[in-house]
Design a protein around this motif. Sequence first.
Motif, PDB file in Angstrom:
ATOM      1  N   ILE A  89      61.067 -25.426  57.835  1.00 39.79           N
ATOM      2  CA  ILE A  89      60.748 -26.175  56.614  1.00 39.79           C
ATOM      3  C   ILE A  89      61.483 -25.592  55.414  1.00 39.79           C
ATOM      4  N   LEU A  90      61.502 -24.265  55.296  1.00 37.68           N
ATOM      5  CA  LEU A  90      62.202 -23.637  54.174  1.00 37.68           C
ATOM      6  C   LEU A  90      63.704 -23.881  54.242  1.00 37.68           C
ATOM      7  N   ALA A  91      64.289 -23.756  55.433  1.00 39.43           N
ATOM      8  CA  ALA A  91      65.733 -23.935  55.574  1.00 39.43           C
ATOM      9  C   ALA A  91      66.159 -25.328  55.133  1.00 39.43           C
ATOM     10  N   ILE A  92      65.412 -26.329  55.570  1.00 37.99           N
ATOM     11  CA  ILE A  92      65.764 -27.711  55.262  1.00 37.99           C
ATOM     12  C   ILE A  92      65.485 -28.042  53.802  1.00 37.99           C
ATOM     13  N   THR A  93      64.324 -27.586  53.292  1.00 37.40           N
ATOM     14  CA  THR A  93      63.925 -27.892  51.917  1.00 37.40           C
ATOM     15  C   THR A  93      64.843 -27.223  50.902  1.00 37.40           C
ATOM     16  N   VAL A  94      65.072 -25.930  51.056  1.00 37.35           N
ATOM     17  CA  VAL A  94      65.919 -25.206  50.092  1.00 37.35           C
ATOM     18  C   VAL A  94      67.341 -25.749  50.118  1.00 37.35           C
ATOM     19  N   HIS A  95      67.826 -26.135  51.286  1.00 35.38           N
ATOM     20  CA  HIS A  95      69.163 -26.728  51.405  1.00 35.38           C
ATOM     21  C   HIS A  95      69.293 -27.937  50.480  1.00 35.38           C
ATOM     22  N   PRO A 150      60.283 -37.759  58.411  1.00 35.11           N
ATOM     23  CA  PRO A 150      59.458 -37.678  59.623  1.00 35.11           C
ATOM     24  C   PRO A 150      60.249 -37.411  60.893  1.00 35.11           C
ATOM     25  N   VAL A 151      61.443 -37.981  60.975  1.00 30.40           N
ATOM     26  CA  VAL A 151      62.274 -37.773  62.169  1.00 30.40           C
ATOM     27  C   VAL A 151      63.004 -36.438  62.099  1.00 30.40           C
ATOM     28  N   GLY A 152      63.751 -36.222  61.025  1.00 30.53           N
ATOM     29  CA  GLY A 152      64.617 -35.051  60.940  1.00 30.53           C
ATOM     30  C   GLY A 152      63.909 -33.743  60.706  1.00 30.53           C
ATOM     31  N   THR A 153      62.764 -33.775  59.995  1.00 31.20           N
ATOM     32  CA  THR A 153      62.068 -32.540  59.665  1.00 31.20           C
ATOM     33  C   THR A 153      60.990 -32.187  60.676  1.00 31.20           C
ATOM     34  N   ILE A 154      60.443 -33.194  61.359  1.00 33.69           N
ATOM     35  CA  ILE A 154      59.314 -32.943  62.264  1.00 33.69           C
ATOM     36  C   ILE A 154      59.667 -33.255  63.716  1.00 33.69           C
ATOM     37  N   LEU A 155      60.055 -34.512  63.988  1.00 29.89           N
ATOM     38  CA  LEU A 155      60.233 -34.955  65.367  1.00 29.89           C
ATOM     39  C   LEU A 155      61.388 -34.237  66.063  1.00 29.89           C
ATOM     40  N   VAL A 156      62.570 -34.252  65.455  1.00 24.91           N
ATOM     41  CA  VAL A 156      63.743 -33.662  66.114  1.00 24.91           C
ATOM     42  C   VAL A 156      63.567 -32.165  66.359  1.00 24.91           C
ATOM     43  N   PRO A 157      63.169 -31.356  65.346  1.00 23.48           N
ATOM     44  CA  PRO A 157      62.962 -29.926  65.628  1.00 23.48           C
ATOM     45  C   PRO A 157      61.900 -29.679  66.695  1.00 23.48           C
TER      46      PRO A 157
END
Length: 218
Positions: free
Chosen positions: A19-25, A57-64
């Motif tokens: 979550i941090l990696a994606i959000t801060v990016h 919903p897909v990129g942050t939750i489902l795919v990981p």
Amino acid sequence: MMDELTLMQKIAVWTIPVILAITVHEVAHGWVASKLGDKTAQILGRLTLNPIKHIDPVGTILVPAVLLVLGGFVFGWAKAVPVNMNNLHRPKTDMAWVAIAGPASNLIMAIIWVLIAKLGLILEPSMPGIGQFLTYSGLAGVAINLILLVLNLIPIPPLDGSRVLSAVLPNRLAYTYNRLEPYGFFIILGLLFLGFLGPILSGPYVAIQQFLFSMVGL
């Protein structure tokens, strides 16, 4: 190293780093854009570390989650921060700086996470539970951030590397190149399913990972 963990333990270890990696990016993109003249992300409330504002919903939750269960490398994405090039002081050049801000933030976070992993190893003899959790979380943080760093530097529109390349191309060629953007996601998926994406990522990923580990003696 994480093979010994249960699925629930892996979820606990990976959730915060992902979550941090994606959000801060994404926040990094918006923050640099705001400094270069475009306040769009700021006006829309996207310059925040609140993950709810950025979750896809897909990129942050489902795919990981699927990749974690399958045991492959874990990556994901958030909702892209909107950037209006017309508001930038030097649209073409500034867009490259906006783009590179995302991968740069992942490199900085990878450095922080490798220090956390080292701290975990130091604490493990006296505080085994906390120490082990910090070590595993640190390793997960290094992994996800390096994957996002290397992946986003691939020059396939709309990945960040394509924005940098577009900035140095002649205008006519840049226009033609950027027209690949609607198909970029499918190109990436094709590389993934054909088995080419892993080899493309692995070389730079391993090189940077080994350098970071050597910095702290891991």
